[in-house]
Design an enzyme around this catalytic site. Structure first.
Site, PDB file in Angstrom:
ATOM      1  N   ARG A 208     -11.432 -15.044  -0.493  1.00 25.36           N
ATOM      2  CA  ARG A 208     -12.193 -15.344   0.585  1.00 25.36           C
ATOM      3  C   ARG A 208     -12.692 -16.800   0.801  1.00 25.36           C
ATOM      4  O   ARG A 208     -12.804 -17.366   1.715  1.00 25.36           O
ATOM      5  CB  ARG A 208     -13.171 -14.175   0.603  1.00 25.36           C
ATOM      6  CG  ARG A 208     -13.009 -12.765   1.057  1.00 25.36           C
ATOM      7  CD  ARG A 208     -14.226 -12.185   0.806  1.00 25.36           C
ATOM      8  NE  ARG A 208     -13.750 -10.486   0.881  1.00 25.36           N
ATOM      9  CZ  ARG A 208     -14.097  -9.400  -0.073  1.00 25.36           C
ATOM     10  NH1 ARG A 208     -15.002  -9.712  -1.234  1.00 25.36           N
ATOM     11  NH2 ARG A 208     -13.532  -8.415   0.040  1.00 25.36           N
ATOM     12  N   PHE A 224      -6.925  -5.600   8.721  1.00 23.13           N
ATOM     13  CA  PHE A 224      -7.405  -4.506   7.909  1.00 23.13           C
ATOM     14  C   PHE A 224      -8.598  -5.180   7.059  1.00 23.13           C
ATOM     15  O   PHE A 224      -8.893  -5.429   5.941  1.00 23.13           O
ATOM     16  CB  PHE A 224      -6.103  -4.412   6.404  1.00 23.13           C
ATOM     17  CG  PHE A 224      -4.893  -4.237   6.892  1.00 23.13           C
ATOM     18  CD1 PHE A 224      -4.567  -2.809   7.230  1.00 23.13           C
ATOM     19  CD2 PHE A 224      -3.881  -4.955   7.324  1.00 23.13           C
ATOM     20  CE1 PHE A 224      -3.322  -2.378   7.695  1.00 23.13           C
ATOM     21  CE2 PHE A 224      -2.628  -4.684   7.567  1.00 23.13           C
ATOM     22  CZ  PHE A 224      -2.504  -3.205   7.844  1.00 23.13           C
ATOM     23  N   ASP A 246      -9.409  -3.365  12.268  1.00 21.31           N
ATOM     24  CA  ASP A 246      -9.378  -2.302  11.337  1.00 21.31           C
ATOM     25  C   ASP A 246      -9.390  -0.776  11.979  1.00 21.31           C
ATOM     26  O   ASP A 246      -9.596  -0.850  13.199  1.00 21.31           O
ATOM     27  CB  ASP A 246     -10.386  -2.145  10.427  1.00 21.31           C
ATOM     28  CG  ASP A 246     -10.198  -1.374   8.790  1.00 21.31           C
ATOM     29  OD1 ASP A 246      -9.756  -2.180   7.943  1.00 21.31           O
ATOM     30  OD2 ASP A 246     -10.166  -0.103   9.016  1.00 21.31           O
ATOM     31  N   SER A 247      -8.681   0.387  11.345  1.00 18.15           N
ATOM     32  CA  SER A 247      -8.668   1.438  12.225  1.00 18.15           C
ATOM     33  C   SER A 247     -10.024   2.476  11.616  1.00 18.15           C
ATOM     34  O   SER A 247     -10.127   3.394  12.159  1.00 18.15           O
ATOM     35  CB  SER A 247      -7.484   2.385  11.451  1.00 18.15           C
ATOM     36  OG  SER A 247      -7.450   2.344  10.120  1.00 18.15           O
ATOM     37  N   ASP A 293      -4.625  -7.829   4.772  1.00 17.28           N
ATOM     38  CA  ASP A 293      -4.734  -7.049   3.337  1.00 17.28           C
ATOM     39  C   ASP A 293      -4.963  -5.607   3.586  1.00 17.28           C
ATOM     40  O   ASP A 293      -5.990  -5.092   3.440  1.00 17.28           O
ATOM     41  CB  ASP A 293      -6.306  -7.609   2.972  1.00 17.28           C
ATOM     42  CG  ASP A 293      -6.791  -7.100   1.712  1.00 17.28           C
ATOM     43  OD1 ASP A 293      -6.071  -6.546   0.949  1.00 17.28           O
ATOM     44  OD2 ASP A 293      -7.998  -7.092   1.353  1.00 17.28           O
ATOM     45  N   CYS A 333      -2.198  -4.305  -2.761  1.00 12.26           N
ATOM     46  CA  CYS A 333      -3.255  -3.919  -3.869  1.00 12.26           C
ATOM     47  C   CYS A 333      -2.315  -2.724  -4.669  1.00 12.26           C
ATOM     48  O   CYS A 333      -3.012  -1.923  -4.842  1.00 12.26           O
ATOM     49  CB  CYS A 333      -4.494  -3.341  -3.405  1.00 12.26           C
ATOM     50  SG  CYS A 333      -4.423  -2.400  -2.215  1.00 12.26           S
TER      51      CYS A 333
HETATM   52  N1  SAH Z   1      -9.794  -6.907   3.700  1.00 11.71           N
HETATM   53  C1  SAH Z   1     -10.730  -5.806   3.131  1.00 11.71           C
HETATM   54  C2  SAH Z   1     -10.333  -4.729   2.375  1.00 11.71           C
HETATM   55  C3  SAH Z   1      -9.112  -3.968   2.804  1.00 11.71           C
HETATM   56  S1  SAH Z   1      -9.002  -2.259   2.714  1.00 11.71           S
HETATM   57  C4  SAH Z   1     -12.049  -6.755   2.291  1.00 11.71           C
HETATM   58  O1  SAH Z   1     -11.934  -7.865   2.178  1.00 11.71           O
HETATM   59  O2  SAH Z   1     -13.064  -6.001   1.953  1.00 11.71           O
HETATM   60  C5  SAH Z   1      -7.870  -1.587   3.752  1.00 11.71           C
HETATM   61  C6  SAH Z   1      -8.287  -1.539   5.200  1.00 11.71           C
HETATM   62  O3  SAH Z   1      -7.221  -1.087   5.907  1.00 11.71           O
HETATM   63  C7  SAH Z   1      -9.391  -0.222   5.167  1.00 11.71           C
HETATM   64  O4  SAH Z   1     -10.714  -0.567   5.617  1.00 11.71           O
HETATM   65  C8  SAH Z   1      -8.539   0.833   6.262  1.00 11.71           C
HETATM   66  O5  SAH Z   1      -9.470   1.404   6.995  1.00 11.71           O
HETATM   67  C9  SAH Z   1      -7.614   0.011   7.033  1.00 11.71           C
HETATM   68  N2  SAH Z   1      -6.349   0.482   7.486  1.00 11.71           N
HETATM   69  C10 SAH Z   1      -5.712   1.316   6.744  1.00 11.71           C
HETATM   70  N3  SAH Z   1      -4.525   1.527   7.322  1.00 11.71           N
HETATM   71  C11 SAH Z   1      -4.677   0.847   8.580  1.00 11.71           C
HETATM   72  C12 SAH Z   1      -3.824   0.670   9.839  1.00 11.71           C
HETATM   73  N4  SAH Z   1      -2.609   0.963  10.066  1.00 11.71           N
HETATM   74  N5  SAH Z   1      -4.351  -0.169  10.829  1.00 11.71           N
HETATM   75  C13 SAH Z   1      -5.692  -0.744  10.690  1.00 11.71           C
HETATM   76  N6  SAH Z   1      -6.232  -0.743   9.715  1.00 11.71           N
HETATM   77  C14 SAH Z   1      -5.901   0.178   8.463  1.00 11.71           C
END
Ligand code: SAH
Length: 389
Positions: A208, A224, A246-247, A293, A333
């Site tokens: 970040r 994400f 995000d979803s 991510d 991850c």
């Molecule tokens: N980048 C974040 C961590 C991401 S964790 C950070 O820095 O804290 C992964 C995320 O992806 C989760 O919040 C989950 O809700 C989201 N997610 C999973 N599948 C998804 C999709 N198909 N579309 C949108 N978001 C999604």
């Protein structure tokens, strides 16, 4: 009750120094099978040679996890306090505020145990039957060394089923689950009981900070985003536009709350990332910085090919909405995809766009996620940053 001994006829992995021993390396006779899951045992060769002290779960594929390479090591509050002191020394050398991953399982000599620290609040994640038996010793050690006000136990990781454990979340001490996380000069909000994993992803802290250096006067798509770890820091660093995608509606609500707390603007969009990237491309919309991510696409070894294709597709689609001269990050991850394979898939996806890409940073998690040298899987996080023409 005297401590039981588990015998390794060959002990190949143990001799090499691995902290994990699989069930097929163990003499699984009636005596071994009768040992209660999670018991602390001595581990020896057939000739009596010492391989260490660990905990044993005859029901798990990873049947033994070692605390030490010596036998008869006493596993009690004092043991965990000593491990804590060592872990704290490493973190305190680098972080000026008490916000970090305090214990990173095998990397800190405490297999199956993860603790995240948010000032005087701790979230404890327990993944194995062996660590579940040590909860009292762990909390005693925490009280001696850190005296936390609040301790939340997250015993809800899906992998617990492999150990025959149930799933629950419990407040062990204090109260309150919505807290502030201070990281890179931002005060984020995290929900420690309802949020994902321990409530916050400390593993992306350095990444970040890296991207924030480029954010001034730029537009940023944080795909994400979860609760806005990347996006908020970019906004604070002077980005003109930040979209958190995000979803999860609860995660986005927290991102918006954090943005208000920090006096910055973000736009929260609830959508599927793949669908939204396709839509943005059709509409010919782009961003100077695109961050992707995702959750793990390779949850187990059998998902490798499908997951690898998903990373390739994500890299291509993220690059498709990256403006000329922009930067794109793709992260994974999944510990089940090796770094070289992940890099190869990202490269293949980027090359499909026909644009020149230069790899400007390849990284993992920060020093608060130490990796056991003989457990490369524990270096699960991979983040690749490319500058595009
Ligand atoms: N980048 C974040 C961590 C991401 S964790 C950070 O820095 O804290 C992964 C995320 O992806 C989760 O919040 C989950 O809700 C989201 N997610 C999973 N599948 C998804 C999709 N198909 N579309 C949108 N978001 C999604």
């Amino acid at each position: 009750m005297s401590r039981k001994t588990v015998i390794l006829p060959k002990g190949r992995r143990a001799r090499a120094g691995s902290p994990w021993i699989f069930s097929n390396e163990i003499r699984m006779d009636e005596a071994a099978k009768a040992i209660a899951p999670g018991s602390v045992v001595n581990v020896r060769g057939e000739d009596g040679r010492a391989f260490g002290t660990g905990y044993f779960n005859p029901k798990s594929l990873i049947a033994l996890r070692l605390f030490s390479e010596e036998c008869e090591v006493v596993i009690d509050a004092e043991f965990f306090a000593a491990r804590l002191t060592r872990a704290l020394a490493l973190r305190d050398a680098v972080y000026d505020k008490p916000f970090y991953r305090l214990f990173h399982a095998e990397g800190d000599g405490v297999p199956g145990l993860v603790i995240d620290r948010f000032g005087d609040t701790l979230t404890v994640q327990i993944g194995t039957a062996g660590m579940e038996k040590q909860i009292t010793a762990i909390t005693m050690a925490l009280d001696t060394v850190l005296k936390p006000k609040t301790v939340i136990l997250r015993a809800d990781a899906p992998s617990r089923t492999l150990e025959g454990l149930d799933s629950y979340v419990k407040t062990l001490k204090g109260e309150g689950h919505r807290i502030a996380v201070e990281e890179n000069g931002v005060r984020y909000v995290a929900d420690l009981t309802e949020g994902q994993k321990t409530g916050w992803y400390y593993d992306q802290r350095d990444n970040r900070a890296f991207i924030a250096q480029f954010a001034k006067d730029k537009s940023v798509l944080d795909a994400f985003s979860y609760t806005g770890g990347f996006g908020l820091l970019a906004a604070k660093a002077g980005a003109t536009e930040v979209v958190c995608l995000d979803s999860s509606a609860p995660a986005l609500a927290i991102a918006e709350e954090s943005a208000r707390t920090n006096g910055v603007k973000i736009q929260a969009v609830k959508a599927d990332v793949f669908e939204e990237l396709a839509r943005l491309k059709t509409e010919e919309e782009s961003f100077d910085i695109v961050l992707a991510d995702p959750p793990p696409f390779v949850k187990s070894k059998k998902d490798l090919e499908a997951g690898a294709r998903a990373y390739r597709k994500l890299a291509r689609m993220a690059a498709d909405v990256t403006a000329p001269g922009g930067i794109v990050m793709v992260a994974s991850c999944s510990h089940n995809i090796p770094p070289e394979r992940f890099a190869a898939e990202c490269a293949a996806g980027l090359s499909r766009t026909g644009r020149r890409a230069a790899l400007i940073r390849q990284s993992g998690a920060g020093i608060d996620h130490p990796v056991h040298p003989l457990l490369p899987e524990s270096a699960y996080l991979k983040a690749l940053f490319y500058a595009l023409d």
